[in-house]
Design a protein around this motif. Structure first.
Motif, short mmCIF file in Angstrom:
data_model
loop_
_atom_site.label_atom_id
_atom_site.label_comp_id
_atom_site.label_asym_id
_atom_site.label_seq_id
_atom_site.Cartn_x
_atom_site.Cartn_y
_atom_site.Cartn_z
N HIS A 71 0.81 -1.22 0.00
CA HIS A 71 0.00 0.00 0.00
C HIS A 71 0.85 1.27 0.00
O HIS A 71 0.52 2.26 0.67
N ALA A 72 1.93 1.26 -0.78
CA ALA A 72 2.89 2.38 -0.72
C ALA A 72 2.52 3.56 -1.61
O ALA A 72 3.07 4.65 -1.42
N TRP A 73 1.59 3.37 -2.55
CA TRP A 73 1.31 4.45 -3.50
C TRP A 73 0.15 5.31 -3.00
O TRP A 73 -0.94 5.33 -3.59
N ALA A 74 0.40 6.00 -1.92
CA ALA A 74 -0.60 6.87 -1.31
C ALA A 74 0.10 8.09 -0.73
O ALA A 74 1.32 8.13 -0.63
N GLU A 75 -0.68 9.09 -0.35
CA GLU A 75 -0.08 10.30 0.20
C GLU A 75 0.58 10.03 1.54
O GLU A 75 1.59 10.65 1.88
N ARG A 76 0.03 9.09 2.30
CA ARG A 76 0.62 8.70 3.59
C ARG A 76 0.49 7.20 3.76
O ARG A 76 -0.52 6.60 3.35
N VAL A 77 1.49 6.61 4.39
CA VAL A 77 1.56 5.16 4.53
C VAL A 77 1.99 4.81 5.94
O VAL A 77 2.93 5.43 6.49
N ALA A 78 1.33 3.82 6.54
CA ALA A 78 1.77 3.24 7.80
C ALA A 78 2.64 2.04 7.48
O ALA A 78 2.19 1.11 6.80
N VAL A 79 3.89 2.05 7.93
CA VAL A 79 4.83 1.02 7.50
C VAL A 79 5.74 0.61 8.65
O VAL A 79 6.13 1.44 9.48
N SER A 80 6.07 -0.67 8.67
CA SER A 80 6.99 -1.18 9.68
C SER A 80 8.38 -0.63 9.45
O SER A 80 8.86 -0.56 8.30
#
Length: 302
Positions: free
Chosen positions: A86-95
Motif C-alpha cells: 500500500h505504498a502508493w498513497a499520500e501517507r503510509v503506515a509502514v513497519s
C-alpha cells in the motif's frame, strides 16, 4: 487522502481514489510519501491484488510520526520504503523493518527506485562469490537489470548484459557491463551465474550457456511466455547446475541501508529512465508496457 488503487475494469491497472487515512499500529511509522517507484510486475499482474486496494510497494518520503513503541527512525527522517504494501498513497503506515534511512547526499527520488529493483538483485548476487566469475544479466535495460549490472561489477564479476534491441543497450557499459548483447548466440561464454528477468524461451537458452556448478536464478518473467527444454537438456555430467526461483518478501530494511550507503559513496546510481508527476501515471504505465523506458519510472507525489 488520495491514493492509487487497483483497477480491474480494463481502464487501469490503477486509478486514483480517496481512501481512509492509515492508522499506524504501535510498531509502525507514518510516512508522508513524496515519490513512488513503478515496477513492471505489480502493474502487469495486477489481477493478483484485490480491486480497490491501495497498490504499490516502493516509495520514498518523510517520517511524520515515529512508531509509538520507540522502534524505527524519528520524526523528520527521510526514508526509502521497499517492498511494503500500500505504498502508493499520500501517507503510509509502514513497519520500520521495511524502511531505509536516506543519507543527505542521496536524492529522495532516487531512493524510491531501490525497493524491488535494487533489493532483488542484491539478494541474489550476494549468494555466492562473483570475483572473476562470468555473470549474465538478462533484461538488463530494465530497473532490476540496471541495478544488477552495477552490483555484479562492484562484486568483481565479468558482466554480460543481454537486452532486447540495440537501442536498449545505451549506458550499460558505463554501468559496468563488459559485454552487451542482443542475442545470446553472439557469445560462446559459459556463465557461473545467470540472473534472468525475462523468462520464456530465453531460460532454456541461458541454461545451455550455464557453466558446471552454475546457477540460473529466475527473478521475473516479463516475456509472459512458456519455457520448454529440448530433450536431454536437463541431463549432464560434471558438477551439478541448478535453477533457483526467487520470492523473498522478507523485510528489506537492512538491504536498503546497504544500497543507500553505496549510493551515498557514489558507487551505485539509480537508473531513473522516466520521472514525472503521479497524475501522469497512465502515460507512465503505457511507456513501461511499451518498453520505452530504460531503467526505473519515478513519479512525484507532492
Amino acid at each position: 487522502m488520495r491514493a492509487l488503487v487497483v483497477d480491474h475494469s480494463g481502464a487501469g491497472p490503477v486509478r486514483f481514489a480517496d481512501v481512509d487515512e492509515p492508522v499506524p499500529s504501535a510498531g509502525e511509522a507514518l510516512v508522508e510519501i513524496r515519490h513512488i517507484g513503478l515496477n513492471f510486475g505489480e502493474l502487469n499482474y495486477v489481477d493478483q491484488w484485490p480491486a480497490g486496494a491501495v497498490h504499490g510497494h516502493d516509495a520514498a518520503g518523510i517520517v511524520v510520526r515515529a512508531a509509538s513503541d520507540g522502534s524505527g527512525p524519528p520524526e523528520g527522517t527521510r526514508v526509502a520504503v521497499g517492498m511494503a504494501p500500500h505504498a502508493w498513497a499520500e501517507r503510509v503506515a509502514v513497519s520500520p523493518a521495511s524502511l531505509g534511512t536516506v543519507p543527505k547526499s542521496v536524492d529522495l527520488a532516487d531512493a524510491a527506485a531501490l525497493g524491488i529493483a535494487g533489493v532483488t538483485p542484491f539478494r541474489v548476487l550476494r549468494t555466492r562469490s562473483l570475483l572473476a566469475r562470468n555473470v549474465l544479466i538478462t533484461g538488463a535495460s530494465g530497473g532490476v537489470g540496471h541495478f544488477a549490472v552495477q552490483l555484479a561489477a562492484l562484486a568483481g564479476a565479468r558482466v554480460t548484459a543481454l537486452v532486447g534491441s540495440p537501442e536498449r543497450a545505451a549506458g550499460l557499459r558505463e554501468l559496468g557491463a563488459d559485454k552487451v548483447l542482443t542475442d545470446l548466440a553472439e557469445t560462446g561464454d559459459q556463465f557461473d551465474l545467470v540472473l534472468d528477468t525475462v523468462g520464456g524461451p530465453l531460460v532454456a537458452q541461458a541454461w545451455s550457456s550455464l557453466a558446471e556448478g552454475g546457477t540460473l536464478h529466475l527473478v521475473g518473467y516479463s516475456s509472459g511466455q512458456e519455457t520448454t527444454f529440448p530433450p536431454g537438456a536437463l541431463f549432464g555430467f560434471g558438477e551439478p547446475r541448478s535453477i533457483a526461483t526467487y520470492g523473498d518478501m522478507t523485510p528489506t530494511g537492512e538491504e536498503l541501508t546497504d544500497l543507500l550507503g553505496l549510493m551515498a559513496a557514489g558507487r551505485l546510481s539509480a537508473p531513473v529512465g522516466l520521472r514525472g508527476h503521479w497524475h501522469e501515471v497512465g502515460d507512465a504505465v503505457q511507456a513501461l508496457f511499451a518498453r520505452k523506458v530504460h531503467g526505473k519510472i519515478i513519479l512525484d507525489v507532492a
